[in-house]
Design a protein around this motif. Structure first.
Motif, PDB file in Angstrom:
ATOM      1  N   SER A 134      75.218  95.750 112.848  1.00 20.23           N
ATOM      2  CA  SER A 134      76.260  95.097 112.050  1.00 20.23           C
ATOM      3  C   SER A 134      77.196  96.118 111.417  1.00 20.23           C
ATOM      4  O   SER A 134      78.355  95.816 111.122  1.00 20.23           O
ATOM      5  CB  SER A 134      75.628  94.223 110.963  1.00 20.23           C
ATOM      6  N   LEU A 135      76.700  97.340 111.222  1.00 14.11           N
ATOM      7  CA  LEU A 135      77.512  98.406 110.634  1.00 14.11           C
ATOM      8  C   LEU A 135      78.276  99.203 111.686  1.00 14.11           C
ATOM      9  O   LEU A 135      79.045 100.104 111.348  1.00 14.11           O
ATOM     10  CB  LEU A 135      76.618  99.355 109.826  1.00 14.11           C
ATOM     11  N   GLY A 136      78.031  98.895 112.961  1.00 11.22           N
ATOM     12  CA  GLY A 136      78.723  99.604 114.026  1.00 11.22           C
ATOM     13  C   GLY A 136      78.089 100.931 114.390  1.00 11.22           C
ATOM     14  O   GLY A 136      78.650 101.696 115.174  1.00 11.22           O
ATOM     15  N   ILE A 137      76.910 101.226 113.838  1.00  6.81           N
ATOM     16  CA  ILE A 137      76.234 102.492 114.130  1.00  6.81           C
ATOM     17  C   ILE A 137      75.489 102.407 115.459  1.00  6.81           C
ATOM     18  O   ILE A 137      75.409 103.380 116.212  1.00  6.81           O
ATOM     19  CB  ILE A 137      75.266 102.846 112.979  1.00  6.81           C
ATOM     20  N   VAL A 138      74.965 101.228 115.737  1.00  6.34           N
ATOM     21  CA  VAL A 138      74.262 100.977 116.993  1.00  6.34           C
ATOM     22  C   VAL A 138      74.995  99.868 117.739  1.00  6.34           C
ATOM     23  O   VAL A 138      75.470  98.906 117.130  1.00  6.34           O
ATOM     24  CB  VAL A 138      72.799 100.553 116.731  1.00  6.34           C
ATOM     25  N   GLU A 139      75.100 100.024 119.040  1.00  2.00           N
ATOM     26  CA  GLU A 139      75.730  99.008 119.885  1.00  2.00           C
ATOM     27  C   GLU A 139      74.713  98.529 120.911  1.00  2.00           C
ATOM     28  O   GLU A 139      74.091  99.346 121.596  1.00  2.00           O
ATOM     29  CB  GLU A 139      76.945  99.611 120.593  1.00  2.00           C
ATOM     30  N   VAL A 140      74.516  97.220 120.985  1.00  2.00           N
ATOM     31  CA  VAL A 140      73.568  96.643 121.942  1.00  2.00           C
ATOM     32  C   VAL A 140      74.354  96.028 123.093  1.00  2.00           C
ATOM     33  O   VAL A 140      75.220  95.178 122.880  1.00  2.00           O
ATOM     34  CB  VAL A 140      72.681  95.572 121.277  1.00  2.00           C
ATOM     35  N   ARG A 141      74.065  96.487 124.301  1.00  2.30           N
ATOM     36  CA  ARG A 141      74.692  95.920 125.501  1.00  2.30           C
ATOM     37  C   ARG A 141      73.594  95.218 126.282  1.00  2.30           C
ATOM     38  O   ARG A 141      72.723  95.866 126.872  1.00  2.30           O
ATOM     39  CB  ARG A 141      75.332  97.015 126.348  1.00  2.30           C
ATOM     40  N   HIS A 142      73.634  93.911 126.242  1.00  2.00           N
ATOM     41  CA  HIS A 142      72.563  93.125 126.850  1.00  2.00           C
ATOM     42  C   HIS A 142      72.467  93.424 128.352  1.00  2.00           C
ATOM     43  O   HIS A 142      73.454  93.383 129.074  1.00  2.00           O
ATOM     44  CB  HIS A 142      72.802  91.638 126.607  1.00  2.00           C
ATOM     45  N   GLY A 143      71.255  93.730 128.758  1.00  2.00           N
ATOM     46  CA  GLY A 143      71.016  94.075 130.149  1.00  2.00           C
ATOM     47  C   GLY A 143      71.135  95.561 130.430  1.00  2.00           C
ATOM     48  O   GLY A 143      70.799  96.015 131.530  1.00  2.00           O
ATOM     49  N   TYR A 144      71.628  96.322 129.433  1.00  2.00           N
ATOM     50  CA  TYR A 144      71.815  97.762 129.634  1.00  2.00           C
ATOM     51  C   TYR A 144      71.042  98.597 128.612  1.00  2.00           C
ATOM     52  O   TYR A 144      70.609  99.703 128.914  1.00  2.00           O
ATOM     53  CB  TYR A 144      73.301  98.127 129.559  1.00  2.00           C
ATOM     54  N   GLY A 145      70.904  98.091 127.398  1.00  2.00           N
ATOM     55  CA  GLY A 145      70.171  98.841 126.391  1.00  2.00           C
ATOM     56  C   GLY A 145      70.977  99.063 125.130  1.00  2.00           C
ATOM     57  O   GLY A 145      71.984  98.393 124.877  1.00  2.00           O
ATOM     58  N   MET A 146      70.521 100.035 124.344  1.00  2.00           N
ATOM     59  CA  MET A 146      71.175 100.357 123.072  1.00  2.00           C
ATOM     60  C   MET A 146      71.912 101.682 123.195  1.00  2.00           C
ATOM     61  O   MET A 146      71.439 102.610 123.851  1.00  2.00           O
ATOM     62  CB  MET A 146      70.142 100.447 121.950  1.00  2.00           C
TER      63      MET A 146
END
Length: 224
Positions: free
Chosen positions: A49-61
């Motif tokens: 939510s803070l933009g520090i981590v991005e989750v791409r479904h099917g690809y990972g973090m």
């Protein structure tokens, strides 16, 4: 929970990961940090939510790119809520933006090309023609300030100004509505433009500061 979030951020920094780089998996974080998967998952949601981590479904973090959306939403909410009371948070937002723009207009003038100056001229001409259209006038006001500071090529500054603009725009919606206000706003921006074109940095700074003083007065009047 906050300590765990700090631990995950430390892993990113200690490994020298850059925006867009793959993150350790949830399982790897559980093993390395010695905590439960649900706890890691909740911490990752906060960091996302803070933009520090991005989750791409099917690809990972992945390590997130610069994202001030959470800051903008929080500032906007509290500024608008404050308008129902004394308006302190709204006034704080205006003060910070005023300080930034007034201080940086001089370097921005130095960095401007002829094309930059002509774009400002066209923007102000559009503002003068749109005084009866509140939405269009506000859009051009936003564009004027982007054009003013774009020549600095400072990505963080532009992102911060976008954050402050989103908050500022909501504040202004709550305290300004009339055509006379839009007409006066266009006149003020024309004065700022004249100072910029003449290379009068101190005058441009003073005019920008006065511009925000007027909005501050509007907020005080609306919440008194």
């Amino acid at each position: 929970m906050r300590e765990l979030q700090q631990d995950i951020m430390s892993i990113i920094l200690d490994r020298g990961l850059a925006p867009g780089d793959p993150m350790p998996t949830e399982y790897e974080l559980v093993e390395e940090l010695g905590v439960g998967r649900n706890t890691v998952r909740e911490s990752l949601k906060v960091l996302q939510s803070l933009g520090i981590v991005e989750v791409r479904h099917g690809y990972g973090m992945f390590v997130g790119h610069k994202n001030l959306r959470a800051l903008a939403l929080g500032l906007e909410f509290h500024a608008r809520m404050s308008l129902q009371r004394e308006g302190h948070e709204a006034l704080d937002v205006i003060e910070v933006r005023q300080a930034l723009e007034s201080a940086l207009i001089g370097p921005a003038i130095d960095a401007m090309s002829e094309a930059d100056r002509q774009a400002l001229v066209q923007c102000v001409e559009g503002m003068e023609q749109a005084t009866h259209d509140g939405a269009k006038s506000a859009e051009l006001d936003h564009e004027f300030h982007r054009l003013l500071f774009g020549p600095l090529s400072n990505d963080l500054l532009m992102r911060l100004l976008e954050v402050f603009w989103s908050v500022y725009d909501k504040i202004r919606e709550s305290v300004e509505h009339s055509t006379p206000v839009a007409r006066h706003n266009a006149q003020v921006h024309h004065q700022i433009l004249d100072a910029v074109l003449a290379g009068e940095k101190e005058l441009a700074s003073q005019l920008l500061s006065s511009h925000f003083d007027a909005l501050r007065d509007s907020v005080r009047n609306a919440t008194s």
